[in-house]
Design a protein around this motif. Structure first.
Motif, PDB file in Angstrom:
ATOM      1  N   CYS A 120       0.795  -0.854   0.102  1.00 25.73           N
ATOM      2  CA  CYS A 120      -0.084  -0.348   0.227  1.00 25.73           C
ATOM      3  C   CYS A 120       0.743   1.586   0.047  1.00 25.73           C
ATOM      4  O   CYS A 120       0.897   2.260  -0.853  1.00 25.73           O
ATOM      5  CB  CYS A 120      -0.981  -0.125   0.979  1.00 25.73           C
ATOM      6  SG  CYS A 120      -1.456  -1.750   1.511  1.00 25.73           S
ATOM      7  N   ARG A 228      -7.262  16.600  -2.617  1.00 25.94           N
ATOM      8  CA  ARG A 228      -7.056  15.709  -3.511  1.00 25.94           C
ATOM      9  C   ARG A 228      -6.251  15.210  -4.480  1.00 25.94           C
ATOM     10  O   ARG A 228      -4.283  15.328  -4.529  1.00 25.94           O
ATOM     11  CB  ARG A 228      -8.353  14.677  -4.218  1.00 25.94           C
ATOM     12  CG  ARG A 228      -8.821  13.921  -3.238  1.00 25.94           C
ATOM     13  CD  ARG A 228      -8.336  12.746  -3.068  1.00 25.94           C
ATOM     14  NE  ARG A 228      -8.511  11.159  -4.375  1.00 25.94           N
ATOM     15  CZ  ARG A 228      -7.629  11.077  -5.006  1.00 25.94           C
ATOM     16  NH1 ARG A 228      -6.164  11.183  -4.597  1.00 25.94           N
ATOM     17  NH2 ARG A 228      -7.530  10.173  -6.001  1.00 25.94           N
ATOM     18  N   ARG A 257      -7.124   5.360 -10.001  1.00 30.05           N
ATOM     19  CA  ARG A 257      -7.617   4.438  -9.147  1.00 30.05           C
ATOM     20  C   ARG A 257      -6.895   3.420  -7.900  1.00 30.05           C
ATOM     21  O   ARG A 257      -5.967   3.574  -8.463  1.00 30.05           O
ATOM     22  CB  ARG A 257      -7.290   3.856 -10.689  1.00 30.05           C
ATOM     23  CG  ARG A 257      -8.396   3.647 -11.690  1.00 30.05           C
ATOM     24  CD  ARG A 257      -8.095   3.391 -12.930  1.00 30.05           C
ATOM     25  NE  ARG A 257      -8.438   3.964 -13.860  1.00 30.05           N
ATOM     26  CZ  ARG A 257      -9.982   4.322 -14.718  1.00 30.05           C
ATOM     27  NH1 ARG A 257     -11.132   3.154 -13.437  1.00 30.05           N
ATOM     28  NH2 ARG A 257      -9.966   5.069 -15.529  1.00 30.05           N
ATOM     29  N   PHE A 261      -7.946  -5.773  -4.128  1.00 31.25           N
ATOM     30  CA  PHE A 261      -7.246  -6.525  -3.578  1.00 31.25           C
ATOM     31  C   PHE A 261      -7.604  -8.003  -3.308  1.00 31.25           C
ATOM     32  O   PHE A 261      -6.915  -8.634  -3.177  1.00 31.25           O
ATOM     33  CB  PHE A 261      -6.182  -6.136  -2.512  1.00 31.25           C
ATOM     34  CG  PHE A 261      -5.206  -4.913  -3.116  1.00 31.25           C
ATOM     35  CD1 PHE A 261      -4.045  -5.177  -3.456  1.00 31.25           C
ATOM     36  CD2 PHE A 261      -5.771  -3.718  -2.924  1.00 31.25           C
ATOM     37  CE1 PHE A 261      -2.677  -4.523  -3.615  1.00 31.25           C
ATOM     38  CE2 PHE A 261      -4.432  -2.757  -3.134  1.00 31.25           C
ATOM     39  CZ  PHE A 261      -2.990  -2.760  -3.692  1.00 31.25           C
ATOM     40  N   LEU A 265      -4.745 -10.775  -2.453  1.00 25.89           N
ATOM     41  CA  LEU A 265      -4.709 -10.681  -0.370  1.00 25.89           C
ATOM     42  C   LEU A 265      -5.550 -11.702  -0.367  1.00 25.89           C
ATOM     43  O   LEU A 265      -6.640 -12.171  -1.094  1.00 25.89           O
ATOM     44  CB  LEU A 265      -4.333 -10.100   0.162  1.00 25.89           C
ATOM     45  CG  LEU A 265      -3.581  -8.831  -0.863  1.00 25.89           C
ATOM     46  CD1 LEU A 265      -4.053  -7.208   0.134  1.00 25.89           C
ATOM     47  CD2 LEU A 265      -2.379  -9.317   0.008  1.00 25.89           C
ATOM     48  N   LEU A 273      -6.015  -5.290   6.636  1.00 29.59           N
ATOM     49  CA  LEU A 273      -5.489  -4.074   6.514  1.00 29.59           C
ATOM     50  C   LEU A 273      -6.683  -2.826   6.341  1.00 29.59           C
ATOM     51  O   LEU A 273      -6.397  -2.610   7.371  1.00 29.59           O
ATOM     52  CB  LEU A 273      -4.906  -4.228   4.915  1.00 29.59           C
ATOM     53  CG  LEU A 273      -3.848  -5.034   4.567  1.00 29.59           C
ATOM     54  CD1 LEU A 273      -3.520  -4.948   3.545  1.00 29.59           C
ATOM     55  CD2 LEU A 273      -2.528  -4.116   5.089  1.00 29.59           C
TER      56      LEU A 273
HETATM   57  C1  HEC Z   1      -2.095   1.825  -7.249  1.00 28.83           C
HETATM   58  C2  HEC Z   1      -1.800   2.970  -7.230  1.00 28.83           C
HETATM   59  C3  HEC Z   1      -2.570   2.179  -4.762  1.00 28.83           C
HETATM   60  C4  HEC Z   1      -2.169   0.950  -4.189  1.00 28.83           C
HETATM   61  C5  HEC Z   1      -1.282   0.257  -4.313  1.00 28.83           C
HETATM   62  C6  HEC Z   1      -3.041   1.109  -3.082  1.00 28.83           C
HETATM   63  N1  HEC Z   1      -3.766   2.314  -3.106  1.00 28.83           N
HETATM   64 FE1  HEC Z   1      -5.388   2.094  -1.852  1.00 28.83          FE
HETATM   65  N2  HEC Z   1      -6.238   4.313  -3.140  1.00 28.83           N
HETATM   66  C7  HEC Z   1      -5.660   4.805  -4.383  1.00 28.83           C
HETATM   67  C8  HEC Z   1      -6.034   5.670  -4.459  1.00 28.83           C
HETATM   68  C9  HEC Z   1      -6.002   6.035  -5.675  1.00 28.83           C
HETATM   69  C10 HEC Z   1      -8.239   5.673  -3.997  1.00 28.83           C
HETATM   70  C11 HEC Z   1      -8.630   6.748  -4.141  1.00 28.83           C
HETATM   71  C12 HEC Z   1      -9.717   6.621  -4.847  1.00 28.83           C
HETATM   72  C13 HEC Z   1     -10.585   7.738  -5.446  1.00 28.83           C
HETATM   73  O1  HEC Z   1     -10.363   8.844  -5.819  1.00 28.83           O
HETATM   74  O2  HEC Z   1     -11.675   6.580  -6.458  1.00 28.83           O
HETATM   75  C14 HEC Z   1      -7.319   4.605  -2.859  1.00 28.83           C
HETATM   76  C15 HEC Z   1      -8.120   4.605  -1.502  1.00 28.83           C
HETATM   77  C16 HEC Z   1      -8.340   3.658  -1.072  1.00 28.83           C
HETATM   78  C17 HEC Z   1      -9.294   4.080   0.546  1.00 28.83           C
HETATM   79  C18 HEC Z   1     -10.439   4.439   0.448  1.00 28.83           C
HETATM   80  C19 HEC Z   1      -9.810   5.887   0.956  1.00 28.83           C
HETATM   81  C20 HEC Z   1     -11.251   6.689   1.333  1.00 28.83           C
HETATM   82  O3  HEC Z   1     -11.094   8.114   1.891  1.00 28.83           O
HETATM   83  O4  HEC Z   1     -12.513   6.159   1.354  1.00 28.83           O
HETATM   84  C21 HEC Z   1      -8.854   2.537   1.394  1.00 28.83           C
HETATM   85  C22 HEC Z   1      -9.076   2.449   2.527  1.00 28.83           C
HETATM   86  C23 HEC Z   1      -7.166   2.626   0.208  1.00 28.83           C
HETATM   87  N3  HEC Z   1      -7.363   3.288  -0.257  1.00 28.83           N
HETATM   88  C24 HEC Z   1      -6.276   1.587   1.467  1.00 28.83           C
HETATM   89  C25 HEC Z   1      -5.429   0.949   0.072  1.00 28.83           C
HETATM   90  C26 HEC Z   1      -4.608  -0.061   1.227  1.00 28.83           C
HETATM   91  C27 HEC Z   1      -5.254  -0.499   2.142  1.00 28.83           C
HETATM   92  C28 HEC Z   1      -4.207  -0.735   0.141  1.00 28.83           C
HETATM   93  C29 HEC Z   1      -3.444  -1.847   0.167  1.00 28.83           C
HETATM   94  C30 HEC Z   1      -3.611  -3.407   0.052  1.00 28.83           C
HETATM   95  C31 HEC Z   1      -3.927  -0.193  -0.560  1.00 28.83           C
HETATM   96  N4  HEC Z   1      -4.914   1.243  -0.675  1.00 28.83           N
HETATM   97  C32 HEC Z   1      -2.843   0.455  -2.358  1.00 28.83           C
HETATM   98  C33 HEC Z   1      -4.166   3.830  -4.477  1.00 28.83           C
HETATM   99  C34 HEC Z   1      -3.784   2.936  -4.292  1.00 28.83           C
END
Ligand code: HEC
Ligand code: HEC
Length: 284
Positions: A120, A228, A257, A261, A265, A273
């Protein structure tokens, strides 16, 4: 050489050079000899007990049968025995139930830390501190919601908030007015011409009538100072409005995006997580 011996009385080999330079046969001190013999004995015992003498592809095995692999396996088994009761509980409980159990949630946070670092933090930063273009997870500001179930859904299913591109529907002046209003809202102020556009263009349909955000749409609160997409200036806000976010068919649209997972996972890891992220952000 033993310094205490008197050279004049010490036995010699009978060899004499330069008239009086005798070659002595002085014995080393007793403690030194004992140490020498003991280390010899130790070496023989060690060679018998442990793998030691190198052969062509292998080495002698030693009567104890000790190997590094066995030793490592023993340590791993010990650690697994400590973890097993926790891991078994986590498997059967919901993320909310894990959270309710203080002991279990402390264990879960510790064990998810490495996982978060690997999977993450490349996007969300170490400890969920955020990166430009990726949301901060270590605050109590949520796009989709900070309940444990919603966080788990975000991780399991992924997220991709969508905002259409408005560039083709507005002229430069309108874009600028609207952007100024968005920037003003973040400071608790407003920009009248932009405010009208905010309503007439339907921005409130996703961001809320007052720009307060709507978690169901993943549309951020525009009335706080959390952004953002940075830098938070007119240029950048105009860009977001003109090109949208994840807008299909718009080449320059902003990308946001969060990968899904659930195929990468295990369910247990996703639960762990979710608990970890919940604890980072202090929940809702
Ligand atoms: C490739 C990049 C990437 C990875 C790797 C990634 N994320 Fe994200 N994550 C994002 C993005 C971009 C958003 C926002 C999505 C949106 O704006 O719609 C997000 C959104 C989220 C949110 C929602 C946040 C909210 O404010 O509601 C959570 C919770 C989250 N991620 C947890 C994780 C966790 C835990 C991991 C590891 C397992 C992870 N992410 C891995 C890119 C990533
Ligand atoms: C269909 C829903 C929808 C509509 C309509 C919409 N937005 Fe958005 N907007 C979003 C989503 C979703 C995001 C955040 C995407 C993300 O973070 O992944 C967003 C992000 C933004 C951002 C970036 C905020 C930041 O913190 O960087 C701004 C600014 C914005 N919208 C302004 C507007 C304005 C002005 C309008 C009206 C012209 C508008 N939006 C209309 C859904 C919408």
């Amino acid at each position: 050489m033993n310094d205490k011996n008197n050279p004049a009385q010490s036995p010699d080999t009978g060899h004499v050079w330069d008239g009086n330079l005798r070659e002595l046969t002085n014995q080393p001190p007793r403690w030194w000899m004992i140490t020498l013999y003991l280390s010899g004995i130790f070496m023989v015992v060690y060679f018998i007990l442990y793998p030691s003498i190198p052969l062509v592809n292998d080495s002698t095995e030693g009567v104890l049968g000790w190997t590094q692999m066995k030793r490592m396996q023993e340590s791993v088994e010990k650690i697994q025995a400590i973890r097993a009761p926790y891991e078994n509980k986590i498997k059967d409980l919901s993320a909310a139930a894990i959270l309710a159990d203080q002991d279990l949630s402390t264990y879960t946070v510790r064990s998810a830390k490495v996982l978060f670092g690997d999977r993450c933090s490349p996007c969300h930063g170490g400890g969920g501190a955020g990166n430009p273009g990726y949301p901060v997870l270590a605050d109590d500001n949520w796009l989709y919601g900070g309940s444990i179930e919603t966080i788990q859904q975000s991780i399991s299913n992924g997220r991709a908030g969508m905002m259409p591109a408005f560039g083709a529907m507005m002229n430069e002046q309108q874009l600028s007015d609207l952007a100024q209003h968005v920037l003003a809202m973040a400071k608790g102020e407003e920009h009248a011409p932009g405010k009208e556009l905010f309503t007439s263009m339907g921005c409130g349909g996703c961001h809320g009538a007052q720009g307060e955000g709507m978690q169901m749409m993943g549309a951020p609160n525009l009335t706080d100072a959390i952004w953002r997409f940075v830098p938070a200036n007119e240029e950048s806000v105009k860009y977001t409005i003109a090109h949208g976010v994840n807008a299909s068919g718009v080449e320059q649209t902003r990308q946001a995006r969060m990968p899904s997972f659930q195929d990468q996972l295990s369910e247990t890891d996703i639960k762990k997580l979710a608990v970890y992220v919940y604890k980072l952000g202090g929940g809702q």
